[in-house]
Structures are given as C-alpha cells and as structure tokens.
Design a protein around this motif. Sequence first.
Motif, PDB file in Angstrom:
ATOM      1  N   LEU A   1     -17.256  84.927 -25.194  1.00  0.00           N
ATOM      2  CA  LEU A   1     -17.746  86.291 -25.377  1.00  0.00           C
ATOM      3  C   LEU A   1     -17.367  87.168 -24.193  1.00  0.00           C
ATOM      4  CD1 LEU A   1     -19.450  88.459 -26.787  1.00  0.00           C
ATOM      5  CD2 LEU A   1     -21.474  87.441 -25.718  1.00  0.00           C
ATOM      6  N   VAL A   2     -17.599  86.662 -22.979  1.00  0.00           N
ATOM      7  CA  VAL A   2     -17.259  87.428 -21.778  1.00  0.00           C
ATOM      8  C   VAL A   2     -15.754  87.656 -21.702  1.00  0.00           C
ATOM      9  CG1 VAL A   2     -17.250  87.383 -19.253  1.00  0.00           C
ATOM     10  CG2 VAL A   2     -19.294  86.661 -20.509  1.00  0.00           C
ATOM     11  N   SER A   3     -14.977  86.630 -22.048  1.00  0.00           N
ATOM     12  CA  SER A   3     -13.525  86.766 -22.030  1.00  0.00           C
ATOM     13  C   SER A   3     -13.058  87.846 -23.003  1.00  0.00           C
ATOM     14  CB  SER A   3     -12.873  85.424 -22.369  1.00  0.00           C
ATOM     15  OG  SER A   3     -11.471  85.529 -22.378  1.00  0.00           O
TER      16      SER A   3
ATOM     17  N   GLY B   1     -13.917  81.029 -13.427  1.00  0.00           N
ATOM     18  CA  GLY B   1     -12.673  80.423 -13.859  1.00  0.00           C
ATOM     19  C   GLY B   1     -12.514  80.350 -15.359  1.00  0.00           C
ATOM     20  N   GLU B   2     -13.624  80.227 -16.088  1.00  0.00           N
ATOM     21  CA  GLU B   2     -13.561  80.147 -17.542  1.00  0.00           C
ATOM     22  C   GLU B   2     -13.186  81.478 -18.184  1.00  0.00           C
ATOM     23  OE1 GLU B   2     -13.826  77.827 -19.766  1.00  0.00           O
ATOM     24  OE2 GLU B   2     -14.401  76.092 -18.571  1.00  0.00           O
ATOM     25  N   ALA B   3     -13.646  82.568 -17.591  1.00  0.00           N
ATOM     26  CA  ALA B   3     -13.498  83.873 -18.250  1.00  0.00           C
ATOM     27  C   ALA B   3     -12.542  84.823 -17.551  1.00  0.00           C
ATOM     28  CB  ALA B   3     -14.873  84.537 -18.373  1.00  0.00           C
TER      29      ALA B   3
ATOM     30  N   PRO C   1     -22.109  90.017  -9.105  1.00  0.00           N
ATOM     31  CA  PRO C   1     -23.420  89.918  -9.765  1.00  0.00           C
ATOM     32  C   PRO C   1     -24.284  88.851  -9.098  1.00  0.00           C
ATOM     33  CG  PRO C   1     -21.637  89.900 -11.376  1.00  0.00           C
ATOM     34  CD  PRO C   1     -21.006  89.719 -10.030  1.00  0.00           C
ATOM     35  N   TRP C   2     -25.569  88.990  -9.273  1.00  0.00           N
ATOM     36  CA  TRP C   2     -26.508  88.036  -8.680  1.00  0.00           C
ATOM     37  C   TRP C   2     -27.182  87.167  -9.739  1.00  0.00           C
ATOM     38  CZ3 TRP C   2     -26.946  93.314  -8.830  1.00  0.00           C
ATOM     39  CH2 TRP C   2     -27.884  93.838  -9.725  1.00  0.00           C
ATOM     40  N   ASP C   3     -26.760  87.282 -10.988  1.00  0.00           N
ATOM     41  CA  ASP C   3     -27.472  86.628 -12.081  1.00  0.00           C
ATOM     42  C   ASP C   3     -27.344  85.117 -12.026  1.00  0.00           C
ATOM     43  OD1 ASP C   3     -28.099  89.096 -14.053  1.00  0.00           O
ATOM     44  OD2 ASP C   3     -26.187  89.361 -13.034  1.00  0.00           O
ATOM     45  N   ARG C   4     -28.317  84.447 -12.654  1.00  0.00           N
ATOM     46  CA  ARG C   4     -28.409  82.993 -12.595  1.00  0.00           C
ATOM     47  C   ARG C   4     -27.870  82.296 -13.830  1.00  0.00           C
ATOM     48  NH1 ARG C   4     -30.104  80.439  -7.709  1.00  0.00           N
ATOM     49  NH2 ARG C   4     -31.224  82.014  -6.502  1.00  0.00           N
ATOM     50  N   THR C   5     -27.440  83.036 -14.847  1.00  0.00           N
ATOM     51  CA  THR C   5     -26.862  82.421 -16.029  1.00  0.00           C
ATOM     52  C   THR C   5     -25.439  82.930 -16.212  1.00  0.00           C
ATOM     53  OG1 THR C   5     -27.576  84.128 -17.600  1.00  0.00           O
ATOM     54  CG2 THR C   5     -29.137  82.338 -17.113  1.00  0.00           C
ATOM     55  N   SER C   6     -24.603  82.113 -16.831  1.00  0.00           N
ATOM     56  CA  SER C   6     -23.199  82.482 -16.979  1.00  0.00           C
ATOM     57  C   SER C   6     -23.031  83.737 -17.822  1.00  0.00           C
ATOM     58  CB  SER C   6     -22.421  81.322 -17.599  1.00  0.00           C
ATOM     59  OG  SER C   6     -22.916  81.013 -18.898  1.00  0.00           O
ATOM     60  N   LEU C   7     -23.857  83.896 -18.865  1.00  0.00           N
ATOM     61  CA  LEU C   7     -23.716  85.058 -19.741  1.00  0.00           C
ATOM     62  C   LEU C   7     -24.080  86.337 -19.013  1.00  0.00           C
ATOM     63  CD1 LEU C   7     -23.000  86.151 -22.489  1.00  0.00           C
ATOM     64  CD2 LEU C   7     -25.354  85.762 -23.210  1.00  0.00           C
ATOM     65  N   ARG C   8     -25.219  86.360 -18.356  1.00  0.00           N
ATOM     66  CA  ARG C   8     -25.624  87.567 -17.632  1.00  0.00           C
ATOM     67  C   ARG C   8     -24.647  87.879 -16.501  1.00  0.00           C
ATOM     68  NH1 ARG C   8     -30.805  89.634 -18.255  1.00  0.00           N
ATOM     69  NH2 ARG C   8     -32.135  88.518 -19.715  1.00  0.00           N
ATOM     70  N   PHE C   9     -24.208  86.849 -15.802  1.00  0.00           N
ATOM     71  CA  PHE C   9     -23.240  87.042 -14.725  1.00  0.00           C
ATOM     72  C   PHE C   9     -21.963  87.670 -15.273  1.00  0.00           C
ATOM     73  CE2 PHE C   9     -19.768  85.736 -11.983  1.00  0.00           C
ATOM     74  CZ  PHE C   9     -20.280  85.857 -10.707  1.00  0.00           C
TER      75      PHE C   9
ATOM     76  N   LEU D   1     -20.364  91.552 -14.736  1.00  0.00           N
ATOM     77  CA  LEU D   1     -19.013  91.773 -14.234  1.00  0.00           C
ATOM     78  C   LEU D   1     -18.218  92.663 -15.185  1.00  0.00           C
ATOM     79  CD1 LEU D   1     -17.475  88.532 -12.659  1.00  0.00           C
ATOM     80  CD2 LEU D   1     -17.714  90.793 -11.630  1.00  0.00           C
ATOM     81  N   VAL D   2     -18.388  92.431 -16.488  1.00  0.00           N
ATOM     82  CA  VAL D   2     -17.702  93.262 -17.474  1.00  0.00           C
ATOM     83  C   VAL D   2     -18.172  94.710 -17.357  1.00  0.00           C
ATOM     84  CG1 VAL D   2     -17.451  93.724 -19.945  1.00  0.00           C
ATOM     85  CG2 VAL D   2     -17.217  91.390 -19.086  1.00  0.00           C
ATOM     86  N   ASP D   3     -19.469  94.911 -17.234  1.00  0.00           N
ATOM     87  CA  ASP D   3     -19.991  96.275 -17.104  1.00  0.00           C
ATOM     88  C   ASP D   3     -19.459  96.950 -15.850  1.00  0.00           C
ATOM     89  OD1 ASP D   3     -21.770  98.429 -17.950  1.00  0.00           O
ATOM     90  OD2 ASP D   3     -22.935  97.913 -16.181  1.00  0.00           O
ATOM     91  N   ASN D   4     -19.300  96.173 -14.781  1.00  0.00           N
ATOM     92  CA  ASN D   4     -18.785  96.729 -13.537  1.00  0.00           C
ATOM     93  C   ASN D   4     -17.353  97.228 -13.684  1.00  0.00           C
ATOM     94  OD1 ASN D   4     -19.096  97.080 -10.532  1.00  0.00           O
ATOM     95  ND2 ASN D   4     -17.363  95.650 -10.542  1.00  0.00           N
ATOM     96  N   MET D   5     -16.626  96.704 -14.683  1.00  0.00           N
ATOM     97  CA  MET D   5     -15.239  97.130 -14.871  1.00  0.00           C
ATOM     98  C   MET D   5     -15.124  98.607 -15.225  1.00  0.00           C
ATOM     99  SD  MET D   5     -13.633  93.975 -17.030  1.00  0.00           S
ATOM    100  CE  MET D   5     -13.564  92.311 -16.361  1.00  0.00           C
ATOM    101  N   ARG D   6     -16.196  99.193 -15.761  1.00  0.00           N
ATOM    102  CA  ARG D   6     -16.116 100.590 -16.175  1.00  0.00           C
ATOM    103  C   ARG D   6     -16.209 101.539 -14.988  1.00  0.00           C
ATOM    104  NH1 ARG D   6     -20.877 103.286 -15.801  1.00  0.00           N
ATOM    105  NH2 ARG D   6     -22.670 101.982 -15.347  1.00  0.00           N
ATOM    106  N   VAL D   7     -16.627 101.053 -13.824  1.00  0.00           N
ATOM    107  CA  VAL D   7     -16.822 101.904 -12.650  1.00  0.00           C
ATOM    108  C   VAL D   7     -15.535 101.917 -11.840  1.00  0.00           C
ATOM    109  CG1 VAL D   7     -18.251 102.344 -10.634  1.00  0.00           C
ATOM    110  CG2 VAL D   7     -19.234 101.222 -12.640  1.00  0.00           C
TER     111      VAL D   7
END
Length: 455
Positions: free
Chosen positions: A7-9, A57-59, A301-309, A313-319
């Motif tokens: 999904l993140v990819s 590395g996965e995404a 990101p500081w999140d503790r799960t791979s999805l939130r992390f 990161l994806v949201d940060n791409m818009r800035v």
Amino acid sequence: MGKNEMLVSFLGTLFSPAGKRGALSILIFHRVLARPDPIFPDEPDAQRFDALLSWIGEAFNVMPLDRAVAALVEGRLPARAAAITFDDGYADNYTVALPILQKHRMNATFFVATDFLDGGRMWNDTVIEAVRGYEGETLDLTHLGLGRFEIRTPEERRNAIQSLLPAIKYLPAVERSAQVTAIGEVTRRPLPDDLMMTSDQLRALRAAGMVIGGHTCSHPILARIDDDAAYREIADGKQRLEHILSEPVSLFAFPNGKPGKDYEAKHVRMVRDAGYRAAVSTSVGAARRDTDVFQLPRFTPWDRTSLRFGLRLVDNMRVRGSSPHEGAAHHLPSRGGGAALAVSSTAARAAVPLSDGSDGMTCHYYAANSMLAWRQSGGDWADAAGARSEDHPMRSRWFRPPRHCRGSSSTSRRWPTIGRSARRPRCPLPPRSPGRQIGHRQFSEPRARERHGAS
C-alpha cells in the motif's frame, strides 16, 4: 512484501514517480542506542532501527545521498527515492547503526561536527548526562534562572531536560557555555567522554562505503554568530574532514537547520563558496527537481507501526518547502478537529473516484485511509465506512464526511461508497493554509529529537 508495504509503495509511487517528477525523501537520525533509554524511550535503539530499515527497504529505494542529489538534478530519480542521514557524529553511529545498515545493504550519510571527535562532548549532551546522573530528587537551578525540577522518575528527568535545552540553546555561545558548566557544577557527576566518534571510527565508516559530510566545527547556530566566524566554521570543518579522510567532502548539514531561524541566505552562499555541492536542512518535506540543492529538506516519522510510518512519509512527499507546488493540494478535513492527510484532488480521484457529477468538488478522503479500511473490513466499503476506531488503527471519523457537508439521509453517513447509489454530499475544498497533520497527531519534529538541543 507485506500488504502494508504494498500500500505504501503504491501511494509513494503516486507522489514520487520515477524521472523528472520524482521526489527525494531524506530521513534524519542522530543516535541509534544499543538498548532502550528509559529517559528517552522514543530514541531509536538497535531493535527499532532494524525494524525501521526493514520498513523503508520494503517500500522505498534507498540511495547514497550524493548519488541521489545528482539523480534529482538530472531528473532520473527512481520511484520512491530515499536517503538516510545522521547528524553530529555520535559513536553509536559506527558501533550500532553501521552493522544494521550493512545487514540491510543500505547506505547512509553522516554529518560530523569535527570539534567533538576523539573525546569531545556536545553541550546538550553535557546537560543530558548531568541531569541523568544527578542522585538527588530535586534539581535546583533557580540561581541560574533555569528553575527547580523534581527528578524522581525517568519521566521527570526527561521533562527537566526538555525544559533546560530550549532555555539554553539560543543563548550567546559564551553565556551558553557558562550555563552548561554551572549545571555540571551543581550535579557534580562524572560525564562520559566516549559519546562521539574517534577519527579512526570515522575513517572506518567511510571505508565501509558510507558517505561523510560536513556539519561545521563546533556546531554553532550560524545565524547567531558573525559572518567571518560562520564561514570559518563551515570551511574549517570541511578541511579537517578532508584531512582525516584524504578525500573531498561535498555535502553539508546546517546545524539545527531551521531556515530563517538557524541559518540565513548568506550562510547558504557561504556553504556554496566553501566548495560544497549540496546541503541539507531540517525543514520538513521532500526534495524535487526545482528544490534548492543547498537547502534540501529532511524528515523522519516517529510512528511505531510500518503502515503509519510509511503513510507519514508519503504525506511528507507533498511538502516542498519554498518550491512551488505542481497543482493544488487539498487538506481533507475530518471530524473532531483533526485533519486527514493532504492529497491532490487528481490523485484522490484516481484512487477513490467518488464524483457525483456535480460542478462542485466532492469530499475526497485520502486513498490510503479508504484502502486500509476496505482491506480490514474484508472488501466491504460499507463496513469500511462504519468501521470503529477500536477495530482499525485509523480513526473511523476519517471515513465520514465533515459535519458541515453531511446529508440528512442515513446512507450519506455511510461514506465513502463505490458502485452504490447512496447520496454523497458535495463539499468544495479550496486549498487551505499549509498544515502538516495526519489523523489526530500534528506533524512536528520527531519526539526522539527532543533530547537533542542540536541537530
């Protein structure tokens, strides 16, 4: 690759495709501890850093920063390009982070403040270790104008440190040094002299294929010192690193790194004149082809799960910092005062087409939220729309229209729906002032950086 990484990819490719429209996400770290720190539980330790690199590395396609910058300028970045950086030159970068990077076959760039090599210690670490080692239950610094702190628990010690560092950080260098020395005299505890790398470790880091960059000599706030001193800090730090490594150093990181506060336009010119080819700040966002290569943004990101992390990161791409945006981005509102991820209307429609045929723009919630709920509800969009927050990591309010644009029928509240005749409320969404929020947590610098009075 797991479903979350897929999904993140997918979403990352929407915002950061290969080629000229690509974006470079630069992550920033300071330390990787051998074991968790009870005073700073959000500081990455070896186990968590290992997990972070697995997610990244996965995404994402991780590249050495120097090559990534060249590819960015030439318009040949791969999709979802990313680079990893470390600031300051802590010894655990070599002893802990390097083996984990090698395990994942990843490269990182290490920005080193040269005055602290071979037994030095940064001022913020002096404060941290003084408070950490103090044996009393109350630390009284009122005679220094810094207050009085209860430090019976790790949390109270953390709170004391987080109050002291900002109070001292922007003082003139001489006054700051005097305050730090005075704190050490109050606590009367031996302080470590092995927090930073040695010159041999720095050479070994480079021999392992890592990239080394400049970070001044003494890590000053460039905007607070005179121009001659600022240039000497920038140029002399480069020369000393080149002497240690016997090779040119082409990358630089601004100390602290907030544009307009910690450095100014004249310091960007100084970095260029000193012979660097690119520089990074601590402004959030992702770099694009029109980004100033001497002010590349960074964010972790500081999140503790791979999805939130990954989603953060994806949201940060818009800035993009000060660079112009390609098309308008819309901030998608949610109930309860929160704000969902921002996304261009084109991308939102492509992923979740909810148009009702009207001339007004339909409320488009971010594709990631809809996909996540759809997957976790077994493929039922109606169940996804009514998902309870305790059943899903993303709040159910993200799948409902804002209060001001809900219709009166019950079907309109079970939203979004695809392939159904349910009435969908219209909600024109003009661009709003830039905000950086995901769910109910606001973007800020990672909490792990709270321990760092410097970057």
